[in-house]
Motif scaffolding. Structure first.
Motif, PDB file in Angstrom:
ATOM      1  N   GLY A 167     -23.294   6.537 -46.632  1.00 61.75           N
ATOM      2  CA  GLY A 167     -24.491   7.168 -47.170  1.00 61.75           C
ATOM      3  C   GLY A 167     -25.749   6.753 -46.427  1.00 61.75           C
ATOM      4  N   ASP A 168     -25.816   5.487 -46.025  1.00 61.98           N
ATOM      5  CA  ASP A 168     -26.980   5.011 -45.265  1.00 61.98           C
ATOM      6  C   ASP A 168     -27.094   5.748 -43.933  1.00 61.98           C
ATOM      7  N   LEU A 169     -25.967   6.000 -43.311  1.00 59.51           N
ATOM      8  CA  LEU A 169     -25.992   6.715 -42.026  1.00 59.51           C
ATOM      9  C   LEU A 169     -26.519   8.136 -42.201  1.00 59.51           C
ATOM     10  N   VAL A 170     -26.123   8.786 -43.289  1.00 55.99           N
ATOM     11  CA  VAL A 170     -26.606  10.144 -43.551  1.00 55.99           C
ATOM     12  C   VAL A 170     -28.104  10.122 -43.844  1.00 55.99           C
ATOM     13  N   ASP A 171     -28.549   9.165 -44.652  1.00 56.84           N
ATOM     14  CA  ASP A 171     -29.977   9.051 -44.967  1.00 56.84           C
ATOM     15  C   ASP A 171     -30.814   8.899 -43.710  1.00 56.84           C
ATOM     16  N   ALA A 172     -30.279   8.192 -42.728  1.00 57.88           N
ATOM     17  CA  ALA A 172     -31.031   7.954 -41.498  1.00 57.88           C
ATOM     18  C   ALA A 172     -31.264   9.235 -40.710  1.00 57.88           C
ATOM     19  N   PHE A 173     -30.402  10.234 -40.889  1.00 55.88           N
ATOM     20  CA  PHE A 173     -30.536  11.477 -40.132  1.00 55.88           C
ATOM     21  C   PHE A 173     -31.668  12.354 -40.656  1.00 55.88           C
ATOM     22  N   TYR A 174     -31.719  12.545 -41.978  1.00 54.28           N
ATOM     23  CA  TYR A 174     -32.713  13.484 -42.493  1.00 54.28           C
ATOM     24  C   TYR A 174     -33.977  12.822 -42.999  1.00 54.28           C
ATOM     25  N   SER A 175     -33.978  11.492 -43.064  1.00 58.07           N
ATOM     26  CA  SER A 175     -35.186  10.804 -43.493  1.00 58.07           C
ATOM     27  C   SER A 175     -36.252  10.879 -42.408  1.00 58.07           C
TER      28      SER A 175
END
Length: 249
Positions: A167-175
């Motif tokens: 989840g942290d990796l995904v957050d880093a993309f669209y944040s």
């Protein structure tokens, strides 16, 4: 009260593990394994790297230096600024989780703190009653029914789970945090690490007094994540009076 309960529960787990270790033969490995921690051997090795090497050798001295050089108001402003930058991804995850109340609050916080709060340096939103509602993609996956997977001790980062790490990796993309160039991204990670380590200093005595610091951190992290996923109202496991736990404190 619920946070205090979680801390009591985590500490009691440590006491129980310590008594079990004393009752068994020293040369025998523990019979009981936490089913949530299928990677315990690897995780304990990473815990020793983080707790015994990286923290005392690098992270804690750097944090102490940061606290000495940067005044408290400035450090608070940095923390507020970084928190404000997380509001957009909280808004996205609140949307994905179908939480209109959290969507409105995170949007309101970002608008107020980015304007009246001078780009987030001042947390005006909290003062007017808009309390932070942190939502991340790990929580979103949990709401969607994805299992948490094994507990995971990430090198140079700390406790997590397989689900939360993804989840942290995904957050880093669209944040919007991910839009920074490399130097700013590194600076942001360093400042985030320093502010989080400063906050953790008040908890150091709990680790020092626990029979098994690793188990304590694992239980505290998993209980806190459950608390966050259910917005402060996790399902009750058992109906019992926990007042007897007071004897351990």
């Amino acid at each position: 009260m619920r946070t205090k309960y979680f801390m009591k529960l985590a500490t009691l787990c440590c006491v129980t593990l310590g008594l079990m270790a004393c009752a068994s033969a020293p040369q025998e490995p523990p019979v009981e394994r936490d089913p949530r921690d299928s990677l315990e051997g690897f995780n304990r090795a990473m815990w020793e790297l983080n707790y015994e090497v990286l923290d005392p050798g690098i992270v804690r001295p750097a944090t102490v230096g940061y606290m000495k050089v940067v005044p408290t108001p400035a450090r608070r402003g940095v923390d507020n600024f970084l928190t404000n930058l997380r509001e957009p991804d909280s808004f996205v995850n609140a949307t994905l989780q179908g939480k209109p109340s959290s969507m409105a609050i995170t949007a309101g916080r970002f608008l107020v703190n980015s304007t009246i709060g001078v780009f987030g340096l001042f947390d005006v939103a909290t003062k007017i009653g808009l309390q932070e509602r942190r939502e991340d993609f790990g929580q979103t996956l949990a709401v969607w029914g994805v299992g948490e997977g094994s507990f995971l001790m990430v090198p140079a980062r700390g406790p997590s789970t397989v689900r939360d790490t993804g989840g942290d990796l995904v957050d880093a993309f669209y944040s919007p945090l991910g839009l920074f160039n490399t130097p700013l991204t590194i600076t942001r990670y360093v400042l985030t690490g320093l502010t989080q380590r400063e906050k953790a200093m008040s908890m150091e005595h709990l680790l020092e007094d626990s029979f098994d610091p690793y188990a304590f951190i694992r239980e505290a992290y998993l209980q806190n994540r459950l608390y966050e996923i259910y917005d402060g109202n996790p399902p009750e496991q058992d109906d019992y009076d926990d007042s007897y736990l007071d004897e351990f404190f």
